[in-house]
Scaffold this motif. Structure first.
Motif, PDB file in Angstrom:
ATOM      1  N   THR A 120       0.934  -1.268   0.046  1.00 17.16           N
ATOM      2  CA  THR A 120      -0.010  -0.013   0.071  1.00 17.16           C
ATOM      3  C   THR A 120       0.742   1.239  -0.118  1.00 17.16           C
ATOM      4  O   THR A 120       0.408   2.302  -0.573  1.00 17.16           O
ATOM      5  CB  THR A 120      -0.938  -0.075   0.944  1.00 17.16           C
ATOM      6  OG1 THR A 120      -1.616  -1.286   1.146  1.00 17.16           O
ATOM      7  CG2 THR A 120      -1.653   1.293   1.101  1.00 17.16           C
ATOM      8  N   GLN A 152       1.658   2.165  -3.449  1.00 16.97           N
ATOM      9  CA  GLN A 152       0.455   2.521  -4.186  1.00 16.97           C
ATOM     10  C   GLN A 152       0.511   1.458  -5.107  1.00 16.97           C
ATOM     11  O   GLN A 152      -0.078   1.831  -6.483  1.00 16.97           O
ATOM     12  CB  GLN A 152       0.575   3.957  -4.656  1.00 16.97           C
ATOM     13  CG  GLN A 152       0.734   5.000  -3.629  1.00 16.97           C
ATOM     14  CD  GLN A 152       0.927   6.299  -4.427  1.00 16.97           C
ATOM     15  OE1 GLN A 152       1.244   6.520  -5.418  1.00 16.97           O
ATOM     16  NE2 GLN A 152       0.565   7.497  -3.455  1.00 16.97           N
ATOM     17  N   ASN A 192      -1.246  -2.654  -5.793  1.00 19.55           N
ATOM     18  CA  ASN A 192      -2.540  -3.382  -5.471  1.00 19.55           C
ATOM     19  C   ASN A 192      -2.328  -4.644  -4.526  1.00 19.55           C
ATOM     20  O   ASN A 192      -1.581  -5.603  -4.760  1.00 19.55           O
ATOM     21  CB  ASN A 192      -3.042  -3.857  -6.605  1.00 19.55           C
ATOM     22  CG  ASN A 192      -4.524  -4.698  -6.539  1.00 19.55           C
ATOM     23  OD1 ASN A 192      -5.173  -4.953  -5.269  1.00 19.55           O
ATOM     24  ND2 ASN A 192      -4.993  -4.970  -7.498  1.00 19.55           N
ATOM     25  N   PRO A 193      -2.678  -4.671  -3.258  1.00 22.36           N
ATOM     26  CA  PRO A 193      -2.408  -5.674  -2.411  1.00 22.36           C
ATOM     27  C   PRO A 193      -3.211  -7.006  -2.557  1.00 22.36           C
ATOM     28  O   PRO A 193      -3.116  -8.008  -1.755  1.00 22.36           O
ATOM     29  CB  PRO A 193      -2.734  -5.028  -0.901  1.00 22.36           C
ATOM     30  CG  PRO A 193      -3.764  -3.947  -1.333  1.00 22.36           C
ATOM     31  CD  PRO A 193      -3.386  -3.442  -2.484  1.00 22.36           C
TER      32      PRO A 193
END
Length: 179
Positions: free
Chosen positions: A126, A129, A131-132
């Protein structure tokens, strides 16, 4: 202008002319070759099928000597959430980097005491920036025996290992597209 000033002017003009001739004569002779990866590499070659990559990774992994501590690329069968990826490698000594989507791998520190790997991965992904929900692989470091246990996890597609003398920061990691 006196004689000394004329000679200074002539010497300066000749120096500039000689410099221009030298630069023109040597221009184009100093082509720098494009950078080339030299050394250890993890990941799928551009012209390699996924099946070929998995077989190559398995062959190298099975040749690794028990007792060795190695860096390895753990590739998941399908993208995992950061929490799920962290759970898969919870018992691994060190997670050095994550691969999200098709972006280059990102190095991470070890979690602070009391924070599990999944929470740590969510935080660092995160923070970048990214995508987890799209973790494709992890670069880890542990013993060959612990990696053999990890390889039995149904979420793991392949584990590709480096020689035991590989050091962090001295090898390249290419993404593995599993789709």
């Amino acid at each position: 202008m006196d004689v000394i000033d004329r000679w200074r002017f002539i010497i300066a003009a000749m120096s500039v002319a000689a410099l221009v001739v030298l630069i023109t004569a040597t221009a184009g002779q100093h082509h720098t070759p494009p950078p080339r990866l030299v050394g250890d590499e993890l990941g799928r070659d551009n012209d390699e099928t996924l099946t070929d990559y998995v077989q190559r990774a398995q062959h190298g992994f099975s040749a690794a000597a028990p007792g060795d501590e190695v860096y390895a690329l753990v590739t998941f069968r399908q993208p995992l959430t950061a929490q799920a990826a962290g759970a898969v490698v919870q018992n691994i000594a060190r997670v050095n980097a994550f691969e999200v989507g098709f972006a280059p791998v990102v190095g991470i520190p070890e979690p602070v005491k009391g924070v599990n790997r999944g929470d740590s991965l969510v935080h660092h992904i995160t923070l970048k920036q990214m995508n987890p929900l799209d973790v494709r692989g992890l670069v880890v470091h542990d013993s060959v025996e612990k990696l053999h246990v990890l390889a039995k996890n149904s979420k793991v597609l392949a584990i590709e290992v480096l020689p035991p003398d590989a050091t962090w920061g001295s090898f390249a990691v290419r993404p593995v597209n599993v789709s």
